[in-house]
Design a protein around this motif. Structure first.
Motif, PDB file in Angstrom:
ATOM      1  N   GLY A 151       0.870  -1.168   0.000  1.00 57.10           N
ATOM      2  CA  GLY A 151       0.000   0.000   0.000  1.00 57.10           C
ATOM      3  C   GLY A 151       0.911   1.222   0.000  1.00 57.10           C
ATOM      4  O   GLY A 151       2.009   1.171   0.559  1.00 57.10           O
ATOM      5  N   ARG A 204      10.187  -5.216  -6.528  1.00 60.07           N
ATOM      6  CA  ARG A 204      11.507  -5.826  -6.765  1.00 60.07           C
ATOM      7  C   ARG A 204      11.490  -6.699  -8.023  1.00 60.07           C
ATOM      8  O   ARG A 204      12.419  -6.663  -8.827  1.00 60.07           O
ATOM      9  CB  ARG A 204      11.914  -6.663  -5.543  1.00 60.07           C
ATOM     10  CG  ARG A 204      13.381  -6.952  -5.485  1.00 60.07           C
ATOM     11  CD  ARG A 204      13.804  -7.534  -4.167  1.00 60.07           C
ATOM     12  NE  ARG A 204      12.684  -7.794  -3.273  1.00 60.07           N
ATOM     13  CZ  ARG A 204      12.830  -8.191  -2.019  1.00 60.07           C
ATOM     14  NH1 ARG A 204      14.035  -8.332  -1.520  1.00 60.07           N
ATOM     15  NH2 ARG A 204      11.786  -8.445  -1.261  1.00 60.07           N
ATOM     16  N   ILE A 255       9.399  -0.345  -0.321  1.00 60.10           N
ATOM     17  CA  ILE A 255       9.994   0.226  -1.543  1.00 60.10           C
ATOM     18  C   ILE A 255      10.813   1.475  -1.207  1.00 60.10           C
ATOM     19  O   ILE A 255      11.963   1.619  -1.626  1.00 60.10           O
ATOM     20  CB  ILE A 255       8.887   0.578  -2.570  1.00 60.10           C
ATOM     21  CG1 ILE A 255       8.107  -0.688  -2.965  1.00 60.10           C
ATOM     22  CG2 ILE A 255       9.473   1.269  -3.783  1.00 60.10           C
ATOM     23  CD1 ILE A 255       6.864  -0.434  -3.820  1.00 60.10           C
TER      24      ILE A 255
HETATM   25  P1  ADP Z   1       3.409  -3.912   3.180  1.00 57.26           P
HETATM   26  O1  ADP Z   1       2.707  -2.703   2.669  1.00 57.26           O
HETATM   27  O2  ADP Z   1       2.695  -5.203   2.871  1.00 57.26           O
HETATM   28  O3  ADP Z   1       3.900  -3.793   4.616  1.00 57.26           O
HETATM   29  P2  ADP Z   1       6.215  -3.581   2.511  1.00 57.26           P
HETATM   30  O4  ADP Z   1       6.328  -2.255   3.158  1.00 57.26           O
HETATM   31  O5  ADP Z   1       6.966  -4.723   3.093  1.00 57.26           O
HETATM   32  O6  ADP Z   1       4.720  -4.024   2.274  1.00 57.26           O
HETATM   33  O7  ADP Z   1       6.700  -3.393   0.986  1.00 57.26           O
HETATM   34  C1  ADP Z   1       6.646  -4.409   0.049  1.00 57.26           C
HETATM   35  C2  ADP Z   1       7.220  -3.864  -1.273  1.00 57.26           C
HETATM   36  O8  ADP Z   1       8.591  -3.506  -1.063  1.00 57.26           O
HETATM   37  C3  ADP Z   1       7.177  -4.896  -2.404  1.00 57.26           C
HETATM   38  O9  ADP Z   1       6.721  -4.283  -3.593  1.00 57.26           O
HETATM   39  C4  ADP Z   1       8.642  -5.268  -2.543  1.00 57.26           C
HETATM   40  O10 ADP Z   1       8.978  -5.676  -3.839  1.00 57.26           O
HETATM   41  C5  ADP Z   1       9.318  -3.950  -2.202  1.00 57.26           C
HETATM   42  N1  ADP Z   1      10.744  -4.136  -1.916  1.00 57.26           N
HETATM   43  C6  ADP Z   1      11.312  -4.742  -0.856  1.00 57.26           C
HETATM   44  N2  ADP Z   1      12.671  -4.767  -1.013  1.00 57.26           N
HETATM   45  C7  ADP Z   1      12.946  -4.170  -2.205  1.00 57.26           C
HETATM   46  C8  ADP Z   1      14.144  -3.894  -2.935  1.00 57.26           C
HETATM   47  N3  ADP Z   1      15.343  -4.223  -2.480  1.00 57.26           N
HETATM   48  N4  ADP Z   1      14.020  -3.253  -4.118  1.00 57.26           N
HETATM   49  C9  ADP Z   1      12.816  -2.897  -4.600  1.00 57.26           C
HETATM   50  N5  ADP Z   1      11.651  -3.134  -3.969  1.00 57.26           N
HETATM   51  C10 ADP Z   1      11.714  -3.765  -2.790  1.00 57.26           C
END
Ligand code: ADP
Length: 411
Positions: A215, A288, A339
Motif C-alpha cells: 500500500g 523488486r 519500496i
Molecule cells: P506492506 O505494505 O505489505 O507492509 P512492505 O512495506 O513490506 O509491504 O513493501 C513491500 C514492497 O517492497 C514490495 O513491492 C517489494 O517488492 C518492495 N521491496 C522490498 N525490497 C525491495 C528492494 N530491495 N528493491 C525494490 N523493492 C523492494
C-alpha cells in the motif's frame, strides 16, 4: 532465551487481517523486538503459523485449529514456551478505521468496540477482522489492558479543505463521506524520526513523508501534524500501489457499469486487486520483481515493467510537488516502506522529476541507504534534505499501548 526483566513493559502487538494475524512482542522501553510472526490462510485447511525468535523461524500447520482465536492461542503458547507470557504488560491492536470517533489511541472497552463496529461500513474487510482479534485476545488475556491504535487517527488533524470531497455536502453530514487517510502510525513515526535526524523539535518540523510498500501513501506533516494525505475514504485513492489503482477518474466507474456491465464486485476487484503495478505490468505487484524485469532479455517484459514503474514514480513525484502547497516550509522529503526504504531506483526516479524544485539525490548516498540503513541522500546542491527512514508501526502500537496501560494503572 528471549525472556527479560518482568518489570519492563513488554507489549503483545496484534495486527489481525481477514485471513492473517501478524504478531510481535516488543519491549516498549528498550524498543527490542523479542518475538514476531505471522499466521496465514486463517479459516482454511492449509493455515499455518510462523514464529521468529532470536533470528530462527519455525512454521507449524494449524490443521483444524485454524480460526483467529486458535491462532492467538498458539501465540499464547509460543509466549509460554519462550518464557514471555508473564512479562506481557498490555496488548496493542492495530485497527484500520477509526472514522471521526478516534483522534488517538484508546483503551478498549465496550463503547470502543461498538464505535469500531459502527465504522466497519467504511472498512468492511479490515475492521471486522480487527474486532475478531480484539475479542479473541480479550478472551485469552482477560486481565491485560487491550489498546486500539488506529491507522486513521494521525490524520484527524487535516483541515476541512483537505478532507472534504467536492460533492454534495450532505453526504459528509449524513454518512461521514470524506477523506480519512491511512498508514497514520507510519507517517507519525517517520516524521518524528526525521525531526530527530534534522535535530529540530517536531513542533517546528515540516516534512513530506512518502510511504511506499504494497500500500502506498504520502503525507504532508506541518509542524508535526498531518495536514494532508493521499489515501481517502478508503485505501484506494492517491498513489499507484501493488494491486490498487490510486487516483482514477470517478467517471470510469459509471462508464464500466453502464457500457461494460461491471457489477459492484467487478469494480471492487478491478480497483483493489487487479490494478496498480500488477494491472499495468501484467507481470507482478512486487516492485523488486519489476525492477529485475527491467534487465529481462525479453523486450516485451522489459517494456511492460518499465511502463508500470514509470507510472508509479510519476504519480509519486506529482504528489510530492503538489503537497508543498499544504506546508509553510519544507525541511525534508522522507522515504519509507518496503519500496521507499530499499529501492534506490524508485527514489532516484521520483526525485529526478523534482529537480525543478531544487531537489537532487546524491547517487552514492542513495545506493548506500539500501538494506534498512536509512540516512540522508540529498546532494550538496539540493535545496531540501531527502531522508530514508525505516518505519516501525509495531513500535508505535507498543509505545501507545504501554503509555495508556500505565495511565490506567496510575488512575
Ligand atoms: P506492506 O505494505 O505489505 O507492509 P512492505 O512495506 O513490506 O509491504 O513493501 C513491500 C514492497 O517492497 C514490495 O513491492 C517489494 O517488492 C518492495 N521491496 C522490498 N525490497 C525491495 C528492494 N530491495 N528493491 C525494490 N523493492 C523492494
Amino acid at each position: 532465551m528471549a525472556s527479560n526483566n518482568s518489570n519492563e513493559k513488554n507489549i503483545l502487538v496484534l495486527n489481525c487481517g481477514s485471513s492473517s494475524l501478524k504478531f510481535a512482542v516488543i519491549n516498549s522501553e528498550s524498543t527490542d523486538l523479542l518475538l514476531s510472526g505471522i499466521a496465514e490462510r486463517l479459516n482454511q485447511s492449509d493455515a499455518s503459523i510462523t514464529t521468529k525468535i532470536n533470528g530462527t523461524k519455525n512454521t507449524e500447520a494449524l490443521g483444524e485449529m485454524n480460526s483467529h482465536l486458535h491462532a492467538i492461542k498458539q501465540v499464547g503458547h509460543q509466549l509460554k514456551l519462550n518464557g514471555l507470557i508473564d512479562t506481557i504488560y498490555a496488548v496493542g491492536h492495530r485497527v484500520v478505521h477509526g472514522g471521526e470517533s478516534f483522534t488517538q489511541s484508546v483503551l478498549i472497552d465496550q463503547d470502543v468496540i461498538n464505535a469500531i463496529q459502527e465504522t466497519s461500513g467504511l472498512a468492511p474487510l479490515h475492521n471486522p477482522a480487527n474486532l475478531t482479534g480484539i475479542k479473541a485476545a480479550t478472551e485469552l488475556f482477560p486481565n491485560l489492558p487491550q489498546i486500539a491504535v488506529f491507522d486513521t487517527a494521525f490524520h484527524q488533524t487535516m483541515p476541512e479543505h483537505a478532507y472534504l470531497y467536492a460533492i454534495d455536502k450532505t453526504l459528509y453530514q449524513q454518512h461521514g463521506i470524506r477523506r480519512y487517510g491511512f498508514h497514520g502510525t507510519s507517517h507519525y513515526f517517520v516524521s518524528r524520526e526525521a525531526a530527530n535526524v534534522l535535530n529540530k523539535p517536531i513542533e517546528q518540523t515540516s516534512v513530506i513523508t512518502v510511504h511506499l510498500g504494497n500500500g502506498c501513501s504520502i503525507c504532508a506533516v506541518e509542524n508535526g501534524q498531518s495536514v494532508d494525505t493521499s489515501l481517502g475514504l478508503t485505501p484506494v485513492e492517491g498513489l499507484v500501489m501493488g494491486t490498487r489503482s490510486g487516483d482514477v477518474d470517478p467517471g470510469l466507474i459509471i462508464y464500466l457499469q453502464s457500457q461494460h456491465q461491471y457489477s459492484t464486485e467487478d469494480i471492487d476487484e478491478l480497483l483493489n486487486k487487479k490494478s496498480g503495478l500488477l494491472g499495468l505490468s501484467q507481470i507482478s505487484n512486487d516492485c523488486r520483481t519489476l525492477e529485475e524485469a527491467l534487465d529481462s532479455d525479453n523486450e516485451a517484459t522489459q517494456k511492460q515493467a518499465q511502463l508500470a514503474l514509470d507510472v508509479f514514480c510519476y504519480r509519486v513525484s506529482k504528489y510530492v510537488a503538489s503537497y508543498t502547497c499544504a506546508l509553510s516550509h519544507l525541511d525534508a522529503i522522507v522515504f519509507t516502506g518496503g519500496i521507499g526504504e530499499n529501492s534506490d531506483y524508485i527514489r532516484k526516479t521520483v526525485v529526478e522529476r523534482l529537480n525543478l524544485m531544487g531537489l537532487f539525490v546524491d547517487e552514492q548516498k542513495n545506493i548506500q541507504a539500501r538494506f534498512g540503513q536509512g540516512g540522508e541522500i540529498q546532494s550538496e546542491n539540493s535545496n531540501v534534505k531527502i531522508l530514508v527512514v525505516p518505519t516501525n508501526e509495531e513500535l508505535v502500537i507498543a509505545q501507545d499501548a504501554a503509555r495508556l496501560a500505565s495511565a490506567q494503572v496510575t488512575n
